[in-house]
Design an enzyme around this catalytic site. Structure first.
Site, PDB file in Angstrom:
ATOM      1  CE  LYS A  22      -1.777   1.727   3.987  1.00  0.00           C
ATOM      2  NZ  LYS A  22      -1.518   3.163   4.337  1.00  0.00           N
ATOM      3  CG  ASN A  23       1.994   2.639   3.421  1.00  0.00           C
ATOM      4  OD1 ASN A  23       1.202   3.142   3.176  1.00  0.00           O
ATOM      5  ND2 ASN A  23       2.734   2.694   4.738  1.00  0.00           N
ATOM      6  CB  CYS A 120      -5.371  10.887  10.766  1.00  0.00           C
ATOM      7  SG  CYS A 120      -3.904   9.970  11.383  1.00  0.00           S
ATOM      8  NE  ARG A 125      -0.143  10.533   9.798  1.00  0.00           N
ATOM      9  CZ  ARG A 125      -0.292   9.221   9.019  1.00  0.00           C
ATOM     10  NH1 ARG A 125      -1.811   8.893   9.289  1.00  0.00           N
ATOM     11  NH2 ARG A 125       0.344   8.725   8.254  1.00  0.00           N
ATOM     12  CG  ASP A 308       3.109   1.673   9.458  1.00  0.00           C
ATOM     13  OD1 ASP A 308       3.337   2.072   8.382  1.00  0.00           O
ATOM     14  OD2 ASP A 308       2.638   2.697  10.389  1.00  0.00           O
ATOM     15  NE  ARG A 400      -7.693   4.761   5.590  1.00  0.00           N
ATOM     16  CZ  ARG A 400      -7.011   5.998   5.925  1.00  0.00           C
ATOM     17  NH1 ARG A 400      -7.718   6.667   7.112  1.00  0.00           N
ATOM     18  NH2 ARG A 400      -6.224   6.749   5.219  1.00  0.00           N
TER      19      ARG A 400
HETATM   20  C1  EPZ Z   1       4.111   7.177   6.130  1.00  0.00           C
HETATM   21  O1  EPZ Z   1       3.301   8.061   6.816  1.00  0.00           O
HETATM   22  C2  EPZ Z   1       3.061   5.910   6.129  1.00  0.00           C
HETATM   23  N1  EPZ Z   1       2.220   6.283   5.115  1.00  0.00           N
HETATM   24  C3  EPZ Z   1       2.432   5.653   7.515  1.00  0.00           C
HETATM   25  O2  EPZ Z   1       1.799   4.448   7.230  1.00  0.00           O
HETATM   26  C4  EPZ Z   1       3.764   5.451   8.584  1.00  0.00           C
HETATM   27  O3  EPZ Z   1       3.268   5.127   9.783  1.00  0.00           O
HETATM   28  C5  EPZ Z   1       4.647   6.508   8.741  1.00  0.00           C
HETATM   29  O4  EPZ Z   1       5.215   6.901   7.200  1.00  0.00           O
HETATM   30  C6  EPZ Z   1       6.137   6.254   9.456  1.00  0.00           C
HETATM   31  O5  EPZ Z   1       6.597   5.218   9.010  1.00  0.00           O
HETATM   32  C7  EPZ Z   1       2.454   6.275   3.748  1.00  0.00           C
HETATM   33  O6  EPZ Z   1       3.694   5.724   3.496  1.00  0.00           O
HETATM   34  C8  EPZ Z   1       1.337   6.191   2.777  1.00  0.00           C
HETATM   35  P1  EPZ Z   1       5.890  10.623   8.358  1.00  0.00           P
HETATM   36  P2  EPZ Z   1       3.750   9.576   6.732  1.00  0.00           P
HETATM   37  O7  EPZ Z   1       5.794  11.682   7.348  1.00  0.00           O
HETATM   38  O8  EPZ Z   1       4.803   9.961   5.568  1.00  0.00           O
HETATM   39  C9  EPZ Z   1       6.087  14.296  11.584  1.00  0.00           C
HETATM   40  C10 EPZ Z   1      -0.059   3.066   7.732  1.00  0.00           C
HETATM   41  O9  EPZ Z   1      -0.408   2.311   8.683  1.00  0.00           O
HETATM   42  N2  EPZ Z   1       6.002  14.901  10.382  1.00  0.00           N
HETATM   43  O10 EPZ Z   1       7.198   9.824   8.170  1.00  0.00           O
HETATM   44  O11 EPZ Z   1       2.591  10.542   6.812  1.00  0.00           O
HETATM   45  C11 EPZ Z   1       4.745  13.215  11.562  1.00  0.00           C
HETATM   46  O12 EPZ Z   1       3.761  14.040  12.511  1.00  0.00           O
HETATM   47  C12 EPZ Z   1       0.435   4.366   7.780  1.00  0.00           C
HETATM   48  O13 EPZ Z   1       0.139   2.287   6.564  1.00  0.00           O
HETATM   49  C13 EPZ Z   1       6.139  16.331  10.448  1.00  0.00           C
HETATM   50  O14 EPZ Z   1       6.250  16.748  11.795  1.00  0.00           O
HETATM   51  O15 EPZ Z   1       4.628   9.774   7.880  1.00  0.00           O
HETATM   52  C14 EPZ Z   1       5.021  12.127  12.316  1.00  0.00           C
HETATM   53  O16 EPZ Z   1       5.201  12.315  13.599  1.00  0.00           O
HETATM   54  C15 EPZ Z   1       0.138   5.075   8.783  1.00  0.00           C
HETATM   55  N3  EPZ Z   1       6.060  17.341   9.456  1.00  0.00           N
HETATM   56  C16 EPZ Z   1       6.632  11.843  11.999  1.00  0.00           C
HETATM   57  O17 EPZ Z   1       7.020  13.066  11.458  1.00  0.00           O
HETATM   58  C17 EPZ Z   1       6.237  16.612   8.214  1.00  0.00           C
HETATM   59  O18 EPZ Z   1       5.962  17.554   7.363  1.00  0.00           O
HETATM   60  C18 EPZ Z   1       6.695  10.803  10.695  1.00  0.00           C
HETATM   61  O19 EPZ Z   1       5.718  11.104   9.652  1.00  0.00           O
HETATM   62  C19 EPZ Z   1       5.896  15.397   8.176  1.00  0.00           C
HETATM   63  C20 EPZ Z   1       5.931  14.590   9.061  1.00  0.00           C
END
Ligand code: EPZ
Length: 420
Positions: A22-23, A120, A125, A308, A400
């Site tokens: 998915k990711n 969410c 996020r 995850d 999802r």
């Molecule tokens: C990706 O989400 C995955 N989704 C998530 O999988 C996964 O949990 C996550 O990476 C961490 O591995 C997809 O790839 C579609 P991040 P993402 O940006 O990219 C903070 C699942 O269950 N952050 O790496 O949204 C954020 O708040 C989903 O399949 C900022 O502060 O996660 C978080 O605390 C859930 N500013 C941390 O960084 C930003 O601009 C990591 O978020 C971006 C992120």
């Protein structure tokens, strides 16, 4: 709303095949906006988040759909020149990964209007790092009425150092940089296998990228990209979930498509807990212990332990022979499965970002509620072990990110059925 009933106490045995990731599918379908011709993606998982992104692309005027007659796992994406580069709130709020269209739209069309995703269940996020990257590449960014307006006549290469490691942030800015003028360096980049998969496909489209899979990416911008025909890699989180299903039932399962090199941190924790895991020519075989040993877990960016998989491991460790300490270092609110596991008899105490899981001799089936995608999986895993029947409601969370998980588990001998 659908519910899933799980009757616990059965060892899982046999073989199951993992669906496409998915990711990886989500950024790849967005990358389909970059070339001028139709790209074909295979092994695309048939699940809600993919359908949402396809719907979003179609609202922008992009030809994006599962090919008819195929087994619903082949998707074509063809962005012609006149599209509406706008992603509305009602679609983005249901799936925050929709923000992944920002980078490709900016790179190909020079502008984009995308709703801010909003938080969410698992956390605020924000996407500040995405926007910081686009601004560094010369885009004008405006935030108004909950939307991001981004414009750039031509993006120019730059050095971007992410303040935080972000998976979709890295992917979004990478997709913008491949068509920028000149060279871009992304520092403190995410190293997930899905980021490597995106870089692999962008290179197949003609992009020039070095360093994928490390924390520093070097991109030399090109003027145009060509469409591809690509089969997406297996979903390592679904693979991990299926390995834990074998572990928690004391079973013996061969997970086809599981790749050890994408799951090192998880595999070492499963082995520490008493599982025996062997690589095969087609995947991984996992034999679970009667009673798991406790292990401590710290979630971290790849190659650390994947956030995850945190909820799934918590279900497994809730029946361990002693206390485990689980720290969630990535998201601020990813323990919503705790209250539901406690209803099944788990003994878990949460202090901030740490959960102390004291093993109990057994869990009891109960009606429980899914709160987010991986929490849903965790509750089904607990149901496989529990005495009696567990009824999971709000399974739209599960759908999802998992393609027919209950059918895959039934194939391995579980009593798991979906009721309308
Ligand atoms: C990706 O989400 C995955 N989704 C998530 O999988 C996964 O949990 C996550 O990476 C961490 O591995 C997809 O790839 C579609 P991040 P993402 O940006 O990219 C903070 C699942 O269950 N952050 O790496 O949204 C954020 O708040 C989903 O399949 C900022 O502060 O996660 C978080 O605390 C859930 N500013 C941390 O960084 C930003 O601009 C990591 O978020 C971006 C992120």
């Amino acid at each position: 709303m659908d519910r899933i009933l799980v009757e616990g106490g059965r060892r899982l045995e046999g073989e199951v095949t993992v669906s496409g990731a998915k990711n990886a599918a989500l950024p790849l379908l967005a990358a389909g906006l970059l070339p001028e011709g139709p790209s074909t993606f295979r092994n695309v998982p048939d699940l809600a988040d993919v359908s949402t992104l396809l719907r979003l692309l179609r609202t922008m005027g992009v030809d994006a759909q599962r090919l008819p007659g195929e087994d619903r796992h082949v998707v074509r994406v063809h962005a012609v020149n006149g599209i509406t580069a706008e992603a509305p709130y009602e679609l983005v709020r249901t799936m925050r990964a929709s923000v992944l269209v920002l980078g490709p739209l900016l790179a190909r069309y020079g502008h984009a209007r995308v709703s801010l995703p909003g938080g969410c269940a698992i956390g605020a996020r924000p996407i500040d790092q995405h926007l910081k990257g686009f601004a560094a590449l010369g885009a004008e960014i405006q935030l108004e009425e909950g939307y991001v307006e981004a414009r750039a006549t031509r993006l120019r290469g730059a050095t971007v150092r992410f303040d935080k490691v972000t998976v979709t942030g890295t992917e979004n800015v990478l997709m913008a940089a491949v068509l920028a003028e000149g060279d871009t360096v992304l520092e403190n980049a995410a190293r997930e296998p899905e980021v490597e998969e995106l870089a692999r496909v962008l290179r197949a489209m003609g992009a020039q990228i070095e360093g994928a899979g490390t924390d520093t990416l070097h991109i030399h911008g090109v003027s145009r990209l060509r469409p591809v025909d690509h089969a997406i890699l297996p979903d390592r989180i679904e693979a991990g979930t299926l390995l834990v299903a074998a572990a928690i039932t004391g079973g013996d399962v061969h997970v086809r498509g599981a790749r050890a090199e994408h799951l090192d941190a998880l595999l070492s924790k499963l082995r520490e807990a008493g599982c025996s895991i062997a690589s095969t020519e087609a995947g991984l075989r996992c034999r679970g212990p009667e009673v798991p040993r406790p292990v401590d877990i710290q979630t971290n960016e790849h190659p650390g332990f994947p956030t995850d998989m945190q909820a799934q491991m918590m279900a497994f460790l809730s029946v361990a022979s002693g206390p485990s300490v689980i720290s969630e270092n990535i998201f601020e609110n990813r323990f919503m499965h705790v209250a539901e596991l406690q209803r099944m008899g788990a003994n878990i105490r949460v202090e901030g970002r740490t959960a102390v899981v004291k093993g109990v001799p057994h869990l009891s089936g109960a009606p429980v509620m899914a709160t987010d995608l991986r929490a849903s999986a965790s509750l089904i895993l607990a149901g496989l072990r529990a005495q009696g029947t567990t009824e999971l409601s709000r399974v739209y969370h599960l759908d999802r990110g998992y393609e027919k998980l209950e059918a895959k588990l039934s194939q391995l001998g579980a009593r798991a059925t979906r009721v309308k």
